[in-house]
Design a protein around this motif. Structure first.
Motif, PDB file in Angstrom:
ATOM      1  N   UNK A  23      80.861  20.360 -76.291  1.00 45.93           N
ATOM      2  CA  UNK A  23      79.554  20.178 -76.906  1.00 45.93           C
ATOM      3  C   UNK A  23      79.675  19.194 -78.063  1.00 45.93           C
ATOM      4  N   UNK A  24      78.650  18.398 -78.257  1.00 43.78           N
ATOM      5  CA  UNK A  24      78.638  17.417 -79.341  1.00 43.78           C
ATOM      6  C   UNK A  24      78.143  18.021 -80.634  1.00 43.78           C
ATOM      7  N   UNK A  25      78.946  17.890 -81.668  1.00 46.90           N
ATOM      8  CA  UNK A  25      78.592  18.382 -83.003  1.00 46.90           C
ATOM      9  C   UNK A  25      78.378  17.161 -83.896  1.00 46.90           C
ATOM     10  N   UNK A  26      77.146  16.993 -84.367  1.00 47.05           N
ATOM     11  CA  UNK A  26      76.825  15.873 -85.248  1.00 47.05           C
ATOM     12  C   UNK A  26      76.896  16.371 -86.681  1.00 47.05           C
ATOM     13  N   UNK A  27      77.733  15.732 -87.478  1.00 42.22           N
ATOM     14  CA  UNK A  27      77.940  16.148 -88.874  1.00 42.22           C
ATOM     15  C   UNK A  27      77.614  14.987 -89.797  1.00 42.22           C
ATOM     16  N   UNK A  28      76.852  15.282 -90.837  1.00 37.31           N
ATOM     17  CA  UNK A  28      76.588  14.303 -91.892  1.00 37.31           C
ATOM     18  C   UNK A  28      77.495  14.641 -93.073  1.00 37.31           C
ATOM     19  N   UNK A  29      78.285  13.679 -93.508  1.00 41.62           N
ATOM     20  CA  UNK A  29      79.246  13.877 -94.588  1.00 41.62           C
ATOM     21  C   UNK A  29      78.820  13.059 -95.803  1.00 41.62           C
ATOM     22  N   UNK A  30      78.918  13.676 -96.981  1.00 41.03           N
ATOM     23  CA  UNK A  30      78.605  12.968 -98.223  1.00 41.03           C
ATOM     24  C   UNK A  30      79.614  13.371 -99.294  1.00 41.03           C
ATOM     25  N   UNK A  31      79.627  12.597-100.377  1.00 41.05           N
ATOM     26  CA  UNK A  31      80.499  12.884-101.511  1.00 41.05           C
ATOM     27  C   UNK A  31      79.640  13.441-102.636  1.00 41.05           C
ATOM     28  N   UNK A  32      80.036  14.585-103.147  1.00 43.34           N
ATOM     29  CA  UNK A  32      79.323  15.215-104.256  1.00 43.34           C
ATOM     30  C   UNK A  32      79.703  14.551-105.574  1.00 43.34           C
ATOM     31  N   UNK A  33      78.923  14.760-106.628  1.00 46.34           N
ATOM     32  CA  UNK A  33      79.240  14.147-107.926  1.00 46.34           C
ATOM     33  C   UNK A  33      80.633  14.478-108.453  1.00 46.34           C
ATOM     34  N   UNK A  34      81.161  15.657-108.085  1.00 51.18           N
ATOM     35  CA  UNK A  34      82.493  16.037-108.559  1.00 51.18           C
ATOM     36  C   UNK A  34      83.613  15.479-107.678  1.00 51.18           C
ATOM     37  N   UNK A  35      83.243  14.672-106.657  1.00 51.05           N
ATOM     38  CA  UNK A  35      84.239  14.056-105.786  1.00 51.05           C
ATOM     39  C   UNK A  35      84.553  14.850-104.531  1.00 51.05           C
ATOM     40  N   UNK A  36      84.091  16.103-104.484  1.00 54.70           N
ATOM     41  CA  UNK A  36      84.315  16.900-103.280  1.00 54.70           C
ATOM     42  C   UNK A  36      83.443  16.385-102.148  1.00 54.70           C
ATOM     43  N   UNK A  48      77.138  24.444 -92.784  1.00 58.46           N
ATOM     44  CA  UNK A  48      77.418  23.493 -93.865  1.00 58.46           C
ATOM     45  C   UNK A  48      78.658  23.962 -94.619  1.00 58.46           C
ATOM     46  N   UNK A  49      79.485  23.007 -95.036  1.00 61.23           N
ATOM     47  CA  UNK A  49      80.683  23.347 -95.807  1.00 61.23           C
ATOM     48  C   UNK A  49      80.955  22.268 -96.846  1.00 61.23           C
ATOM     49  N   UNK A  50      81.658  22.685 -97.890  1.00 60.12           N
ATOM     50  CA  UNK A  50      82.123  21.796 -98.950  1.00 60.12           C
ATOM     51  C   UNK A  50      83.620  22.005 -99.105  1.00 60.12           C
ATOM     52  N   UNK A  51      84.354  20.912 -99.317  1.00 63.68           N
ATOM     53  CA  UNK A  51      85.806  21.004 -99.493  1.00 63.68           C
ATOM     54  C   UNK A  51      86.290  19.768-100.240  1.00 63.68           C
ATOM     55  N   UNK A  52      87.577  19.736-100.512  1.00 66.72           N
ATOM     56  CA  UNK A  52      88.166  18.636-101.256  1.00 66.72           C
ATOM     57  C   UNK A  52      88.227  17.327-100.496  1.00 66.72           C
ATOM     58  N   UNK A  53      88.346  17.416 -99.167  1.00 65.13           N
ATOM     59  CA  UNK A  53      88.432  16.202 -98.348  1.00 65.13           C
ATOM     60  C   UNK A  53      87.501  16.319 -97.142  1.00 65.13           C
ATOM     61  N   UNK A  54      87.198  15.175 -96.553  1.00 65.06           N
ATOM     62  CA  UNK A  54      86.370  15.170 -95.349  1.00 65.06           C
ATOM     63  C   UNK A  54      87.052  15.945 -94.219  1.00 65.06           C
ATOM     64  N   UNK A  55      88.329  15.756 -94.102  1.00 63.50           N
ATOM     65  CA  UNK A  55      89.079  16.455 -93.046  1.00 63.50           C
ATOM     66  C   UNK A  55      88.940  17.972 -93.176  1.00 63.50           C
ATOM     67  N   UNK A  56      89.058  18.479 -94.400  1.00 66.70           N
ATOM     68  CA  UNK A  56      88.919  19.916 -94.628  1.00 66.70           C
ATOM     69  C   UNK A  56      87.511  20.395 -94.277  1.00 66.70           C
ATOM     70  N   UNK A  57      86.516  19.593 -94.626  1.00 64.93           N
ATOM     71  CA  UNK A  57      85.134  19.946 -94.301  1.00 64.93           C
ATOM     72  C   UNK A  57      84.980  20.084 -92.785  1.00 64.93           C
ATOM     73  N   UNK A  92      74.780   9.707 -96.899  1.00 60.96           N
ATOM     74  CA  UNK A  92      75.597  10.411 -95.905  1.00 60.96           C
ATOM     75  C   UNK A  92      76.111   9.455 -94.836  1.00 60.96           C
ATOM     76  N   UNK A  93      77.225   9.856 -94.235  1.00 59.40           N
ATOM     77  CA  UNK A  93      77.784   9.135 -93.096  1.00 59.40           C
ATOM     78  C   UNK A  93      77.805  10.082 -91.913  1.00 59.40           C
ATOM     79  N   UNK A  94      77.513   9.547 -90.744  1.00 60.28           N
ATOM     80  CA  UNK A  94      77.431  10.363 -89.531  1.00 60.28           C
ATOM     81  C   UNK A  94      78.779  10.434 -88.841  1.00 60.28           C
TER      82      UNK A  94
END
Length: 101
Positions: A23-36, A48-57, A92-94
Motif C-alpha cells: 500500500x502507498x503511504x504518502x507522508x508530508x515531512x517538515x522541520x519544526x522550529x527546534x530542528x526536529x 503523525x510523528x515527530x522525531x530528531x531525524x526524518x528517518x526516525x519519523x 513540507x516535502x512529500x
C-alpha cells in the motif's frame, strides 16, 4: 556458454512473497522550529510523528500505517483513504513509502 562467467541462479519470488499486499503511504515531512522533524500521513487520517531525524519519523509512521491498514482488512472494513489526499503546506516535502503488510 563461456566458462569465465559462471551462471548465477536467480531468486524467484515464492507464492507467499507474491501475495503480500503493498500500500502507498504518502507522508508530508517538515522541520519544526527546534530542528526536529515532523511527518504526517496525507492519505490516511490521524497518523503523525515527530522525531530528531526524518528517518526516525518515517520509521515511526510505517508501523502505525501497517496496523491501521491491517486492522481494517482483518475486520473486513474498507481502508479509510483520504481522497483526494490532504493538501501539502509550502514548508513540507512529500515522501511516498510503499508499505508491505
Amino acid at each position: 556458454m563461456n566458462s569465465d562467467h559462471p551462471t548465477t541462479p536467480r531468486s524467484l519470488p515464492t507464492a507467499a512473497q507474491a501475495d503480500v499486499p503493498t500500500f502507498g503511504c504518502v507522508v508530508y515531512v517538515s522541520t519544526l522550529p527546534d530542528g526536529r522533524k515532523r511527518g504526517r500521513v496525507a492519505n490516511i487520517e490521524g497518523i503523525e510523528h515527530t522525531a530528531g531525524t526524518e528517518r526516525e519519523v518515517l520509521q515511526r509512521i510505517v508501523p502505525d500505517f501497517k496496523k491501521r491498514v491491517s486492522d481494517c482488512l482483518a475486520a473486513g472494513d474498507s481502508i479509510p483513504w483520504i481522497d483526494p489526499i490532504l493538501a501539502i503546506d509550502p514548508n513540507e516535502q512529500k515522501r511516498f513509502l510503499p508499505v508491505h503488510l
